[in-house]
Design a protein around this motif. Structure first.
Motif, mmCIF file in Angstrom:
data_model
loop_
_atom_site.group_PDB
_atom_site.id
_atom_site.type_symbol
_atom_site.label_atom_id
_atom_site.label_comp_id
_atom_site.label_asym_id
_atom_site.label_seq_id
_atom_site.Cartn_x
_atom_site.Cartn_y
_atom_site.Cartn_z
ATOM 1 N N THR A 1 0.847 -1.173 0.000
ATOM 2 C CA THR A 1 0.000 0.000 0.000
ATOM 3 C C THR A 1 0.889 1.231 0.000
ATOM 4 O OG1 THR A 1 -1.730 -1.163 1.195
ATOM 5 C CG2 THR A 1 -1.771 1.242 1.283
ATOM 6 N N THR A 2 0.607 2.152 -0.918
ATOM 7 C CA THR A 2 1.400 3.373 -1.011
ATOM 8 C C THR A 2 0.494 4.585 -1.181
ATOM 9 O OG1 THR A 2 1.630 3.179 -3.418
ATOM 10 C CG2 THR A 2 3.383 2.223 -2.071
ATOM 11 N N LEU A 3 0.964 5.700 -0.687
ATOM 12 C CA LEU A 3 0.295 6.982 -0.891
ATOM 13 C C LEU A 3 1.335 7.907 -1.494
ATOM 14 C CD1 LEU A 3 -2.103 8.885 -0.596
ATOM 15 C CD2 LEU A 3 -1.366 9.339 1.747
ATOM 16 N N THR A 4 1.139 8.247 -2.762
ATOM 17 C CA THR A 4 2.068 9.119 -3.468
ATOM 18 C C THR A 4 1.446 10.507 -3.548
ATOM 19 O OG1 THR A 4 2.810 7.230 -4.785
ATOM 20 C CG2 THR A 4 3.385 9.417 -5.601
ATOM 21 N N TYR A 5 2.239 11.516 -3.235
ATOM 22 C CA TYR A 5 1.733 12.882 -3.239
ATOM 23 C C TYR A 5 2.567 13.738 -4.180
ATOM 24 C CZ TYR A 5 5.572 13.494 0.101
ATOM 25 O OH TYR A 5 6.798 13.491 0.708
ATOM 26 N N GLY A 6 1.913 14.729 -4.773
ATOM 27 C CA GLY A 6 2.576 15.634 -5.693
ATOM 28 C C GLY A 6 3.281 16.765 -4.973
ATOM 29 N N PRO A 7 3.942 17.614 -5.740
ATOM 30 C CA PRO A 7 4.656 18.751 -5.163
ATOM 31 C C PRO A 7 3.728 19.594 -4.284
ATOM 32 C CG PRO A 7 5.142 18.539 -7.501
ATOM 33 C CD PRO A 7 4.032 17.574 -7.195
ATOM 34 N N ASP A 8 4.229 20.010 -3.149
ATOM 35 C CA ASP A 8 3.493 20.858 -2.199
ATOM 36 C C ASP A 8 2.243 20.183 -1.644
ATOM 37 O OD1 ASP A 8 5.341 22.984 -2.591
ATOM 38 O OD2 ASP A 8 4.285 23.520 -4.438
ATOM 39 N N ARG A 9 2.174 18.857 -1.642
ATOM 40 C CA ARG A 9 1.010 18.136 -1.126
ATOM 41 C C ARG A 9 1.356 17.238 0.058
ATOM 42 N NH1 ARG A 9 -3.798 18.078 -4.247
ATOM 43 N NH2 ARG A 9 -3.730 19.957 -5.498
ATOM 44 N N LYS A 10 2.543 17.410 0.632
ATOM 45 C CA LYS A 10 2.978 16.530 1.715
ATOM 46 C C LYS A 10 2.050 16.629 2.929
ATOM 47 C CE LYS A 10 6.938 15.049 4.435
ATOM 48 N NZ LYS A 10 8.372 15.204 4.665
ATOM 49 N N ALA A 11 1.641 17.835 3.299
ATOM 50 C CA ALA A 11 0.767 18.012 4.467
ATOM 51 C C ALA A 11 -0.563 17.283 4.254
ATOM 52 C CB ALA A 11 0.526 19.485 4.743
ATOM 53 N N LYS A 25 6.182 5.555 6.403
ATOM 54 C CA LYS A 25 7.085 4.896 5.440
ATOM 55 C C LYS A 25 6.367 4.504 4.143
ATOM 56 C CE LYS A 25 6.497 0.225 7.295
ATOM 57 N NZ LYS A 25 7.139 -0.900 7.935
ATOM 58 N N HIS A 26 5.028 4.581 4.119
ATOM 59 C CA HIS A 26 4.258 4.247 2.920
ATOM 60 C C HIS A 26 3.988 5.472 2.047
ATOM 61 C CE1 HIS A 26 3.154 0.048 3.975
ATOM 62 N NE2 HIS A 26 3.444 0.486 5.177
ATOM 63 N N LEU A 27 4.466 6.654 2.462
ATOM 64 C CA LEU A 27 4.290 7.884 1.697
ATOM 65 C C LEU A 27 5.497 8.117 0.811
ATOM 66 C CD1 LEU A 27 2.240 8.263 4.063
ATOM 67 C CD2 LEU A 27 2.671 10.685 3.846
ATOM 68 N N THR A 28 5.230 8.551 -0.416
ATOM 69 C CA THR A 28 6.293 8.826 -1.375
ATOM 70 C C THR A 28 5.947 10.081 -2.163
ATOM 71 O OG1 THR A 28 6.624 6.449 -1.682
ATOM 72 C CG2 THR A 28 7.587 7.886 -3.334
ATOM 73 N N GLU A 29 6.915 10.963 -2.325
ATOM 74 C CA GLU A 29 6.677 12.143 -3.159
ATOM 75 C C GLU A 29 6.840 11.764 -4.619
ATOM 76 O OE1 GLU A 29 7.875 16.824 -3.680
ATOM 77 O OE2 GLU A 29 9.057 15.583 -2.327
ATOM 78 N N GLY A 30 5.898 12.190 -5.428
ATOM 79 C CA GLY A 30 5.952 11.938 -6.867
ATOM 80 C C GLY A 30 5.919 13.248 -7.624
ATOM 81 N N SER A 31 5.906 13.168 -8.943
ATOM 82 C CA SER A 31 5.905 14.381 -9.758
ATOM 83 C C SER A 31 4.501 14.794 -10.198
ATOM 84 C CB SER A 31 6.789 14.175 -10.993
ATOM 85 O OG SER A 31 6.318 13.065 -11.741
#
Length: 110
Positions: A1-11, A25-31
């Motif tokens: 299970t992963t949650l990928t977030y775009g730029p400026d969406r970390k919060a 640890k399941h969060l990943t920044e994407g483009s």
């Protein structure tokens, strides 16, 4: 299970992860813009991640206020390839043909 977030969406991703009790640890920044949650085989059932913490739930309405969800029965899903891109028992076929030929197989692990 992963949650990928775009730029400026970390919060926002952290808020969603908290609501789902999904470890950081399941969060990943994407483009790509926005958030994409992919439910993996490590999430067998329920509305929260089974390995999550016991933290208080977050404001889920705020976390998903601009979410765009879709399910497999909606017409906006991606089209399946019409080309012979898979093999079943050494025979090239389209994904739809392979799915039909493997009717005795479960779609996913229990």
């Amino acid at each position: 299970t992963t949650l990928t977030y775009g730029p400026d969406r970390k919060a926002e991703a952290q808020t969603v992860a908290s609501a789902l009790e999904l470890p950081a640890k399941h969060l990943t920044e994407g483009s790509a813009d926005g958030l994409t949650l992919v439910i993996g085989s490590d999430w067998p059932s329920g509305a929260t991640y089974s390995g999550g913490s016991s933290a208080a739930p977050a404001d889920t309405h705020a976390a998903v206020s601009n979410a765009h969800a879709q399910t497999a029965d909606e017409s906006k899903c991606a089209k399946v390839s019409p080309y012979k891109t898979v093999q079943l028992n050494g025979v090239a076929m389209t994904p739809a043909q392979a799915y039909a030929a493997a009717s005795g197989k479960q779609d996913s692990a229990p």
